[in-house]
Motif scaffolding. Structure first.
Motif, PDB file in Angstrom:
ATOM      1  N   ILE A   1       0.793  -1.228   0.000  1.00  0.00           N
ATOM      2  CA  ILE A   1       0.000   0.000   0.000  1.00  0.00           C
ATOM      3  C   ILE A   1       0.825   1.277   0.000  1.00  0.00           C
ATOM      4  N   ARG A   2       1.955   1.271   0.704  1.00  0.00           N
ATOM      5  CA  ARG A   2       2.764   2.486   0.725  1.00  0.00           C
ATOM      6  C   ARG A   2       3.292   2.822  -0.665  1.00  0.00           C
ATOM      7  N   LEU A   3       3.780   1.794  -1.360  1.00  0.00           N
ATOM      8  CA  LEU A   3       4.299   2.013  -2.717  1.00  0.00           C
ATOM      9  C   LEU A   3       3.189   2.417  -3.676  1.00  0.00           C
ATOM     10  N   LEU A   4       2.052   1.697  -3.617  1.00  0.00           N
ATOM     11  CA  LEU A   4       0.948   2.010  -4.518  1.00  0.00           C
ATOM     12  C   LEU A   4       0.359   3.388  -4.237  1.00  0.00           C
ATOM     13  N   SER A   5       0.298   3.761  -2.957  1.00  0.00           N
ATOM     14  CA  SER A   5      -0.221   5.091  -2.611  1.00  0.00           C
ATOM     15  C   SER A   5       0.685   6.182  -3.155  1.00  0.00           C
ATOM     16  N   TYR A   6       1.974   5.915  -3.149  1.00  0.00           N
ATOM     17  CA  TYR A   6       2.920   6.898  -3.687  1.00  0.00           C
ATOM     18  C   TYR A   6       2.785   7.011  -5.204  1.00  0.00           C
ATOM     19  N   ILE A   7       2.682   5.853  -5.859  1.00  0.00           N
ATOM     20  CA  ILE A   7       2.594   5.858  -7.323  1.00  0.00           C
ATOM     21  C   ILE A   7       1.273   6.451  -7.798  1.00  0.00           C
ATOM     22  N   ALA A   8       0.152   6.016  -7.181  1.00  0.00           N
ATOM     23  CA  ALA A   8      -1.169   6.414  -7.667  1.00  0.00           C
ATOM     24  C   ALA A   8      -1.599   7.797  -7.188  1.00  0.00           C
ATOM     25  N   PHE A   9      -1.202   8.160  -5.961  1.00  0.00           N
ATOM     26  CA  PHE A   9      -1.705   9.408  -5.379  1.00  0.00           C
ATOM     27  C   PHE A   9      -0.602  10.369  -4.950  1.00  0.00           C
ATOM     28  N   GLY A  10       0.649   9.987  -5.153  1.00  0.00           N
ATOM     29  CA  GLY A  10       1.745  10.857  -4.728  1.00  0.00           C
ATOM     30  C   GLY A  10       1.743  11.083  -3.232  1.00  0.00           C
ATOM     31  N   LEU A  11       1.306  10.083  -2.458  1.00  0.00           N
ATOM     32  CA  LEU A  11       1.125  10.260  -1.020  1.00  0.00           C
ATOM     33  C   LEU A  11       2.421  10.646  -0.312  1.00  0.00           C
ATOM     34  N   LYS A  12       2.316  11.703   0.474  1.00  0.00           N
ATOM     35  CA  LYS A  12       3.422  12.166   1.317  1.00  0.00           C
ATOM     36  C   LYS A  12       2.852  12.345   2.726  1.00  0.00           C
ATOM     37  N   ILE A  13       3.539  11.795   3.725  1.00  0.00           N
ATOM     38  CA  ILE A  13       3.053  11.887   5.108  1.00  0.00           C
ATOM     39  C   ILE A  13       4.006  12.752   5.921  1.00  0.00           C
ATOM     40  N   GLU A  14       3.462  13.768   6.577  1.00  0.00           N
ATOM     41  CA  GLU A  14       4.245  14.672   7.416  1.00  0.00           C
ATOM     42  C   GLU A  14       3.734  14.610   8.859  1.00  0.00           C
ATOM     43  N   GLY A  15       4.651  14.763   9.789  1.00  0.00           N
ATOM     44  CA  GLY A  15       4.266  14.808  11.207  1.00  0.00           C
ATOM     45  C   GLY A  15       4.274  13.457  11.887  1.00  0.00           C
ATOM     46  N   ARG A  16       4.950  12.472  11.316  1.00  0.00           N
ATOM     47  CA  ARG A  16       5.014  11.144  11.947  1.00  0.00           C
ATOM     48  C   ARG A  16       5.599  11.213  13.357  1.00  0.00           C
ATOM     49  N   GLU A  17       6.448  12.216  13.587  1.00  0.00           N
ATOM     50  CA  GLU A  17       7.066  12.340  14.904  1.00  0.00           C
ATOM     51  C   GLU A  17       6.028  12.537  16.009  1.00  0.00           C
ATOM     52  N   ASN A  18       4.841  13.060  15.636  1.00  0.00           N
ATOM     53  CA  ASN A  18       3.792  13.263  16.643  1.00  0.00           C
ATOM     54  C   ASN A  18       3.180  11.941  17.100  1.00  0.00           C
ATOM     55  N   ILE A  19       3.325  10.912  16.280  1.00  0.00           N
ATOM     56  CA  ILE A  19       2.910   9.566  16.690  1.00  0.00           C
ATOM     57  C   ILE A  19       4.051   8.876  17.437  1.00  0.00           C
ATOM     58  N   LYS A  20       5.260   8.993  16.916  1.00  0.00           N
ATOM     59  CA  LYS A  20       6.406   8.310  17.526  1.00  0.00           C
ATOM     60  C   LYS A  20       6.682   8.813  18.943  1.00  0.00           C
ATOM     61  N   LYS A  21       6.698  10.128  19.120  1.00  0.00           N
ATOM     62  CA  LYS A  21       7.047  10.657  20.446  1.00  0.00           C
ATOM     63  C   LYS A  21       5.933  10.444  21.473  1.00  0.00           C
ATOM     64  N   ASN A  22       4.724  10.139  20.998  1.00  0.00           N
ATOM     65  CA  ASN A  22       3.597   9.866  21.898  1.00  0.00           C
ATOM     66  C   ASN A  22       3.249   8.379  21.921  1.00  0.00           C
ATOM     67  N   HIS A  23       4.244   7.555  21.660  1.00  0.00           N
ATOM     68  CA  HIS A  23       4.021   6.105  21.590  1.00  0.00           C
ATOM     69  C   HIS A  23       3.378   5.565  22.868  1.00  0.00           C
ATOM     70  N   LYS A  24       3.867   5.965  24.020  1.00  0.00           N
ATOM     71  CA  LYS A  24       3.334   5.458  25.290  1.00  0.00           C
ATOM     72  C   LYS A  24       1.876   5.872  25.477  1.00  0.00           C
ATOM     73  N   LEU A  25       1.557   7.082  25.060  1.00  0.00           N
ATOM     74  CA  LEU A  25       0.190   7.587  25.182  1.00  0.00           C
ATOM     75  C   LEU A  25      -0.761   6.825  24.264  1.00  0.00           C
ATOM     76  N   LEU A  26      -0.292   6.450  23.088  1.00  0.00           N
ATOM     77  CA  LEU A  26      -1.156   5.862  22.057  1.00  0.00           C
ATOM     78  C   LEU A  26      -1.162   4.334  22.045  1.00  0.00           C
ATOM     79  N   LYS A  27      -0.220   3.704  22.748  1.00  0.00           N
ATOM     80  CA  LYS A  27      -0.066   2.250  22.615  1.00  0.00           C
ATOM     81  C   LYS A  27      -1.258   1.461  23.154  1.00  0.00           C
ATOM     82  N   ASN A  28      -2.005   2.028  24.089  1.00  0.00           N
ATOM     83  CA  ASN A  28      -3.163   1.324  24.656  1.00  0.00           C
ATOM     84  C   ASN A  28      -4.462   1.649  23.931  1.00  0.00           C
TER      85      ASN A  28
END
Length: 282
Positions: free
Chosen positions: A77-104
């Motif tokens: 899906i990541r490859l196809l989303s890039y090819i078909a829709f030019g998908l670019k994701i920004e702000g992943r750090e907001n998920i990574k740094k809040n891993h403990k908050l979001l893991k449950n």
């Protein structure tokens, strides 16, 4: 660009975009009412969504099918989303740094603007198991089996069946999964403003005491090799900071506050300075 109907009861004022925000040009003719359904899927199956329907289906065939869909998505899906829709994701750090908050378990919300936007959200969560409420018409469409495999839970019309729909999400939350909601309720392809949101999203967040991750899709012009096959704009998904419900406040007050904070982030993430539609639930 779509010009909002200024006579609409939902109209708040002129749409003002950030200088860097790209305005897509499309051939779509959107409804005047921002809460109206734009796309109506063709019905392929006649399904009874009653108390006997397996809203949270843990049967072996469904688990095998979900595993297959998840594996295919994980690989492709990541490859196809890039090819078909030019998908670019920004702000992943907001998920990574809040891993403990979001893991449950957590919720995420976004605007609903193209066919694979749910899969883009799945990419944002690094393909973590994800579930989402969806219209029964989507499950009855030709893509219904894939929507179910991706985590779609149909919203029944009967009050009796709603109990089982709610129980499905009780079980999903108990397993600490991600729940994604499109508060706009229907998809308007490549639409720029953030439409009015429907009730229920933040009631669920309050009920389960879940952090809500704001997300927003915006657009980029088609450049380079994409010009060979892409007609519609490229897509960017921006991820904001999680917002927690205030459990010390009453449900109504907490949900209202959560709505205000999350919607403000979504509007900003979409590259909008002033949105044209009301900031109220409908």
């Amino acid at each position: 660009m779509y010009t909002p109907n200024t006579d609409s009861e939902f109209y708040k004022g002129p749409l003002k975009l950030k200088e860097s925000t790209y305005i897509p040009e499309t051939d779509f003719v959107y409804p005047d009412n921002p809460t109206e359904i734009f796309l109506h899927p063709v019905k392929k199956h006649d399904i009874k969504f009653d108390e006997n329907y397996p809203f949270y289906d843990t049967s072996l065939p469904m688990m095998l099918w979900k595993g297959f869909v998840h594996s295919v998505l994980f690989v492709l899906i990541r490859l196809l989303s890039y090819i078909a829709f030019g998908l670019k994701i920004e702000g992943r750090e907001n998920i990574k740094k809040n891993h403990k908050l979001l893991k449950n378990g957590c919720m995420s919300v976004s605007n609903h603007v193209y066919a694979w936007d749910l899969l883009a959200v799945k990419c944002a969560f690094n393909h973590r198991p994800l579930y989402f409420p969806t219209k029964t018409t989507q499950i009855e469409s030709g893509a219904g089996i894939f929507i179910r495999g991706a985590g779609g839970i149909p919203i029944p019309e009967s009050i009796k069946a709603i109990r089982y729909f709610n129980e499905a999400f009780d079980k999903i939350n108990a397993k600490h999964k991600v729940i994604h909601v499109f508060p706009e309720a229907s998809r308007w392809d490549y639409y720029q403003p953030i439409r009015p949101w429907h009730k229920g999203t933040f009631t669920m967040a309050y009920k389960y005491n879940l952090p809500v991750v704001p997300m927003a899709f915006s657009y980029r012009p088609v450049t380079g090799l994409w010009k060979l096959w892409k007609k519609n704009p490229c897509v960017t998904l921006r991820i904001g900071e999680p917002v927690l419900p205030d459990m010390e406040k009453g449900r109504k007050e907490s949900c209202s506050e959560l709505f205000t904070k999350v919607r403000a982030q979504v509007i900003t993430l979409a590259g909008i300075e002033e949105n044209c539609w009301i900031d109220e639930t409908v």
